[in-house]
Design an enzyme around this catalytic site. Structure first.
Site, PDB file in Angstrom:
ATOM      1  N   GLN B 235     104.250  76.848  38.030  1.00 45.98           N
ATOM      2  CA  GLN B 235     104.349  75.923  36.903  1.00 45.98           C
ATOM      3  C   GLN B 235     105.618  75.074  36.992  1.00 45.98           C
ATOM      4  O   GLN B 235     105.786  74.130  36.239  1.00 45.98           O
ATOM      5  CB  GLN B 235     104.304  76.691  35.569  1.00 45.98           C
ATOM      6  CG  GLN B 235     102.923  77.264  35.263  1.00 45.98           C
ATOM      7  CD  GLN B 235     102.814  77.983  33.920  1.00 45.98           C
ATOM      8  OE1 GLN B 235     102.478  79.157  33.876  1.00 45.98           O
ATOM      9  NE2 GLN B 235     103.104  77.298  32.821  1.00 45.98           N
ATOM     10  N   ARG B 382     101.101  80.507  26.250  1.00 43.21           N
ATOM     11  CA  ARG B 382     100.642  79.352  25.488  1.00 43.21           C
ATOM     12  C   ARG B 382     101.474  79.123  24.228  1.00 43.21           C
ATOM     13  O   ARG B 382     100.948  78.979  23.116  1.00 43.21           O
ATOM     14  CB  ARG B 382      99.163  79.477  25.131  1.00 43.21           C
ATOM     15  CG  ARG B 382      98.589  78.096  24.856  1.00 43.21           C
ATOM     16  CD  ARG B 382      97.103  78.073  24.820  1.00 43.21           C
ATOM     17  NE  ARG B 382      96.660  76.697  24.664  1.00 43.21           N
ATOM     18  CZ  ARG B 382      95.547  76.203  25.179  1.00 43.21           C
ATOM     19  NH1 ARG B 382      94.767  76.967  25.899  1.00 43.21           N
ATOM     20  NH2 ARG B 382      95.198  74.959  24.986  1.00 43.21           N
ATOM     21  N   CYS B 383     102.776  79.147  24.406  1.00 43.34           N
ATOM     22  CA  CYS B 383     103.664  78.792  23.297  1.00 43.34           C
ATOM     23  C   CYS B 383     104.998  78.443  23.911  1.00 43.34           C
ATOM     24  O   CYS B 383     105.246  78.717  25.069  1.00 43.34           O
ATOM     25  CB  CYS B 383     103.838  79.950  22.321  1.00 43.34           C
ATOM     26  SG  CYS B 383     104.707  81.359  23.001  1.00 43.34           S
ATOM     27  N   GLU B 758     100.180  74.031  22.835  1.00 42.56           N
ATOM     28  CA  GLU B 758     100.430  75.413  22.460  1.00 42.56           C
ATOM     29  C   GLU B 758     100.366  75.651  20.966  1.00 42.56           C
ATOM     30  O   GLU B 758     100.257  76.803  20.524  1.00 42.56           O
ATOM     31  CB  GLU B 758     101.785  75.823  23.041  1.00 42.56           C
ATOM     32  CG  GLU B 758     101.768  75.599  24.549  1.00 42.56           C
ATOM     33  CD  GLU B 758     103.103  75.809  25.218  1.00 42.56           C
ATOM     34  OE1 GLU B 758     103.106  76.264  26.363  1.00 42.56           O
ATOM     35  OE2 GLU B 758     104.133  75.519  24.602  1.00 42.56           O
TER      36      GLU B 758
END
Lengths: 284, 804
Positions: B235, B382-383, B758
């Site tokens: 990522q 996902r945050c 997110e």
């Protein structure tokens, strides 16, 4: 998630298949749809040298219905069971149960024979076959023999099938009883938290026939004879249903797993069975 | 184009605000993606790990002979082999170090013990079984509170007695750090004199991002030219290159890192894993390319988990419901190594956003990080960094306070929201919220769902339940979240000393099409679609004529990558700023071509026009051509720009979420009837992609709240290591979603965008969990821990006496 190496065989007949199994003994396993066996091989929890694939054996496929007599080849897929109009006509409980097995992709591959022969307590068909009082035909080097589904399951993954035998067909006598297959699961594709198969017939207001089996609530499917007896001869009133549910809960022996503790499973088994009985009565 | 109306010209660009179809999907939906496991290089070998079956054990011997004797096995690497290179341990992103291969002991089940390299993955898998490892079992610690007991076994013997950690003093051999924010004394004094105090332990269980594609890498060391090419599921490819250079000693210009297509990340692909290091070492040792790809069980058991926060909270209020203070002590279970992926100065991420959307005058937060015999990680699934934990904490505490005050949870929220006129708002725990209009968003949500009627229906259902007419309870889950995304300002955000700016480089081709390269990397977010739209609006070239490239460190400008909803806030800003540089030069070229002064032309959608004489213009296409074919006095040829953007602040997206569910108290099955999600992510670049992001984030929130967990038994065995037990919702379990929005642009972002990917997870988990709790509120439930799967809901009902 890669299996060890093995030789792959694809026999064209039952005789050829049983011959391979006899020749290689416990280093061989037959494969039907593969949904149980292949993951076990990939996890290297099943060690085998010879994989005998039954999918090219035409005589193992197909559904035949003759009046109330039903015969299903072991390699018939769940999808074929669902799609069969004649089967749905005489034994709609099979359609109802098969539709609750996994998802369409699995049902295109998964077979009724693999489902009943593997002895996995999570499989739905063994309990259902006990409810229907089905008989399994086993083929071995010395010919064939029949074993009742109710006598077939000994413990998890242990059955009356001998190592050199192949389960070739399933047959039973349908009786037009009211039916229900009720299953609670965590998600599509999961085994049952609790499931029950119920058949009920009435004469007037009196229950003339009942058959109850429970799935994934012990290390084998449970044919709940005592529960069925509570219903037969009763007016299917609340007290009779309560007694049947109590008898079934008495017969099961669930184990704790990620689906929940024993106390929960017993409670849910009762709820699911009650719903199945009520639905079966409504169809009787 | 000359006869087109301005509206036509604008829509031809497919710029910001357009629901442009994702340009990536043509290849993904046709199976033409190029993922790490699709990469096949000549002579490539395959590596696989021997992993520990024990959660805590000494490794007394590793015998390789039998495995080495298997035809096709090239090498078996152990810590002993890596030690001379100094690569048997590696630094983590959190300032700790982690074993690459077991160095004398293992600290969690599945830990990497040896790396087998073979001609193909089948031989490698066979050889893994032939490596003989002897273990001596040690007592296992899976509970972070027990890890801090005086007589608890020391897990990390390598740092035993070393009481100064990467984030300050350590209190115990199994302690990692204490992080404190806010005013402890003032908060405790407010709490002790408060009218009402609600106190609860909120546990946010351990889960896992579980992307569709697992982690993997292909390392290829060219011994002739000394260059290492590393393909991987990264990522943050540029940061990986820098880290790889620092730990391997290979000069950074000799390392090329490529993140090809990535099949979802959700934080799982931020960290550095032993597999990456081993594939590099194996390639150096063998001189051949070496591939390593995890299977699903490896992924769930060993690469970065998320959450596992035990949050003890106290919240105080006046009797009429005005919040006066918030206190939180969190025990953070980090597993065997501290491999959290947070900015360096934030060992508990942005947990100090836990005052949420509310004007809380005084607050205090302390987080203690603790080692246990579990896998390392602690990534932001996902945050933004630890923001779902913070949001879940405050949103549960609000509902619990509402119970204590006998108040509707929405009324309590409305009473305490930060007001529109308070922005920019300074929070008690140190953040400056950029913009917001919470009351408007909540009002819109309440009207959309018919909140008052839902409450009436709920009361009727409750009456029916109490009368014995039904066995089902209705729950209404409300959640209001404020995210903090877009890390971040270099002044306070860095990872391993790398400032968290991001970048964009644009080249306009002579014929008026363009390529833009960014320092981020899409994992499904649709960057190639949306960033082209930003540029289309900024420079007047159709989005369809702009190629986007990311992920190759030899070609893309340096950036810190994609996670924490930072791509749009940071790289999106860099894109707009680089576009504006292009536009500034284009303006000079246009003025020259139109024979007027620079200040006498102005930008108009896709062209520069002479002010007051719109019939005199040069399109961007004409300007691009001129940039390459005319000698313009005082202007260099070409039309290119690069921007490195250091954001002045984070952005603070927010939203109001409401769901309704019917809970069967006998089976524990929760049937989710409706979900409404209103998101305010500032300026909306592509509404269709936003909607898709919200759907995906809500579905992951549903998974986490209702069933997904990484569970361990007392021996430290992972109980949920396959997708049979680790809950991934299918279409069948996924409810329909209604999405909605308000738009409050970020005042400091060049295009006002805040990031959205997110938000739905941050708001969604609280929403689903609050609904379950709300169903049982009339029976006295204050807190029950997630995940709310069937048996846990059943247990709640059972404990509340609802089974008769």
């Amino acid at each position: 998630m890669i299996p060890g190496s093995f030789d792959y065989h694809r026999p064209k007949s039952v005789a050829e298949a049983t011959g391979l199994v006899a020749r290689y003994g416990d280093t061989a396993r037959v494969i039907a749809g593969g949904h149980s066996l292949i993951p076990m091989m990939k996890l290297r929890m099943t060690d085998l040298d010879h994989l005998v694939d039954l999918q090219d054996i035409g005589e193992l496929r197909g559904i035949s219905v003759n009046g109330q007599s039903v015969e299903i080849g072991a390699m018939t897929t769940q999808h074929e069971l669902i799609a069969s109009e004649v089967l749905t006509e005489v034994a709609p409980i099979i359609t109802e149960a098969a539709l609750q097995i996994a998802d369409p992709q699995v049902r295109y591959m998964g077979t009724i024979g693999g489902n009943v022969a593997n002895g996995d307590p999570g499989n739905d068909m063994p309990g259902l076959m006990q409810c229907l009082d089905a008989t399994y035909t086993l083929s071995g080097p010395d010919g064939t023999r029949d074993v009742k589904a109710r006598d077939f399951y000994e413990a998890a993954y242990f059955t009356a099938r001998e190592e050199e035998e192949i389960l070739t067909k399933i047959y039973f006598q349908a009786n037009g009883a009211g039916y229900a297959y009720e299953k609670q699961k965590r998600k599509i594709g999961d085994y049952a938290t609790a499931a029950s198969a119920v058949l009920i017939a009435k004469e007037g207001d009196v229950c003339s026939f009942a058959s109850i089996a429970m799935t994934n609530l012990a290390d084998t499917p449970i044919y709940a004879d005592a529960a069925s007896s509570e219903l037969v001869g009763s007016g299917l009133d609340q007290a009779a249903i309560d007694a049947a549910v109590a008898a079934a809960i008495d017969a099961i022996d669930p184990a704790e797993d990620n689906r929940g503790p024993i106390e929960f499973k017993k409670h849910v088994a009762g709820v699911i069975l009650r719903r199945a009985i009520e639905r079966a009565i409504s169809r009787a | 184009m000359n006869d087109m109306t301005p509206e036509d010209r604008k829509s031809a660009l497919k710029g910001m605000g357009t629901s442009r179809k994702r340009v990536e999907d043509a290849r993904f939906t046709q199976g033409k993606g190029n993922y790490v496991d699709d990469i096949k290089l000549p002579g490539m070998l395959f590596g696989d790990f021997v992993r520990s079956p024990y959660a805590h054990a000494r490794v007394t011997s590793v015998r390789k002979d039998t495995a080495m004797a298997l035809p096709g096995v090239i090498a078996v690497l152990t810590a002993e082999d890596l030690a001379p290179l100094g690569l048997h341990w590696m630094p983590t992103l959190a300032g700790d170090k982690q074993m690459v291969l077991a160095d004398g002991k293992v600290l969690y089940q599945g830990q990497e013990v040896a790396f087998v390299v073979a001609e193909n993955r089948y031989i490698a898998a066979d050889a893994v079984e032939l490596v003989e490892v002897e273990y001596e079992e040690l007592p296992v610690v899976t509970n972070p509170f027990k890890a801090m007991d005086a007589d608890a076994p020391t897990l990390r013997e390598d740092i035993a007695g070393k009481m100064d950690g990467a984030h300050g003093p350590r209190k115990h051999n199994n302690h990692i750090f204490t992080w404190e924010q806010g005013d402890k004394e003032a908060t405790e004094s407010v709490l002790s004199g408060a009218d009402v105090v609600a106190e609860e332990m909120i546990y946010y269980h351990r889960t896992h991002p579980c992307p569709l594609e697992t982690c993997g890498s292909v390392a290829s060391m060219d011994k002739v030219n000394g260059k290492l090419t590393l393909y991987g599921t990264f990522q943050a490819p540029h940061a990986v290159r820098t880290v790889a250079s620092l730990i391997s000693g290979i000069a950074e210009h000799n390392i090329r890192v490529i993140s090809p297509d990535i099949g979802g990340g959700f934080g799982n692909k931020v960290g550095v894993y032993p597999g990456y290091v081993c594939s590099i070492v194996a390639s150096i040792v063998t001189g051949k390319p070496v591939k390593w790809v995890e299977d699903r069980m490896d992924n769930l058991m060993t690469t970065a988990f998320a959450r596992d926060y035990h949050m003890h909270g106290k919240i105080s209020a006046t009797t009429d419901g005005k919040i006066t203070g918030l206190w939180c002590h969190t025990t953070a279970d980090h597993g065997g190594f501290d491999a959290c992926a947070d900015p360096t100065k934030f060992p508990a991420g942005f947990m100090n956003i836990c005052t949420g959307s509310y004007d809380i005058p005084v607050a205090y937060l302390a987080v203690d990080g603790v080692y246990t015999n579990k896998a390392p990680g602690g990534v932001a699934y996902r945050c933004s960094f630890r923001v779902t934990e913070a949001s879940y904490f405050i949103e549960r505490m609000m509902d619990i306070l509402a119970i204590k005050l006998d108040m509707d949870p929405v009324e309590l929220r409305m009473k305490n929201f930060v007001r529109k006129d308070q922005f920019p708002y300074q929070s008690a725990l140190g953040w400056e919220y950029d913009s917001g209009d919470y009351h408007t968003a909540m009002d819109k949500a309440l009207k959309a769902v018919g909140y008052d009627n839902l409450r009436k229906e709920q009361a009727e259902k409750l009456a029916a339940f109490k009368a014995g007419e039904s066995r089902s309870l209705m729950g209404i889950g409300t959640a209001f979240f404020t995210e903090i995304v877009g890390a971040g300002p270099v002044k306070n955000c860095d990872i391993l000393g790398l400032g968290m700016f991001d970048s964009c480089e644009i080249r306009i081709h002579p014929t008026g099409s363009a390529i833009a390269r960014l320092g981020t990397i899409s994992q499904g977010q649709g960057h190639a679609t949306t960033f082209a739209q930003i540029l289309a609006s900024e420079i007047g070239i159709p989005a369809d004529d702009i190629t986007l490239e990311e992920g190759d460190t030899d070609t893309a400008p340096y950036g810190l990558g994609t996670y924490g909803s930072r791509s749009t806030p940071v790289a999106g800003a860099a894109t707009a700023m680089a576009g504006r540089k292009i536009r500034a030069k284009a303006q000079m070229i246009a003025a020259y071509l139109l024979e007027v002064h620079d200040d006498d032309v102005e930008f108009d959608i896709d062209r520069f026009v002479v002010k007051g004489a719109p019939e005199r213009f040069k399109t961007m296409k004409e300007i691009a051509f001129a940039a390459y074919n005319q000698a313009i006095p005082g202007i260099e040829p070409g039309l290119e720009a690069v921007s490195y953007y250091d954001p002045p602040n984070m952005t603070y997206p927010f939203g109001a979420y409401i769901c309704v569910m019917d809970v069967d108290v006998d089976t524990g099955v929760a049937d989710i009837r409706s979900v409404y999600a209103l998101d305010d992510c500032g300026t909306r670049i592509n509404p269709m992609i936003i909607e898709g992001q919200v759907h995906g984030g809500l579905t992951e929130a549903l998974a986490i709240a209702m069933g997904q967990e990484i569970a361990y038994d007392e021996m430290g065995n992972v109980k949920t290591g396959t997708l049979m037990d680790f809950f991934i919702p299918t279409a069948w379990e996924t409810p329909n979603y209604i999405t909605d929005h308000t738009t409050t642009p970020s005042p400091h972002h060049p295009i006002g965008a805040k990031g959205v990917g997110e938000s739905p997870n941050v708001g969604g988990v609280s929403m689903f969990s609050n609904a379950v709790h709300d169903a049982f509120r009339p029976f006295g439930l204050t807190q029950s821990h997630m995940p709310h799967d069937h048996w846990r809901i059943w247990k709640t009902a059972n404990q509340l006496g609802l089974h008769g």
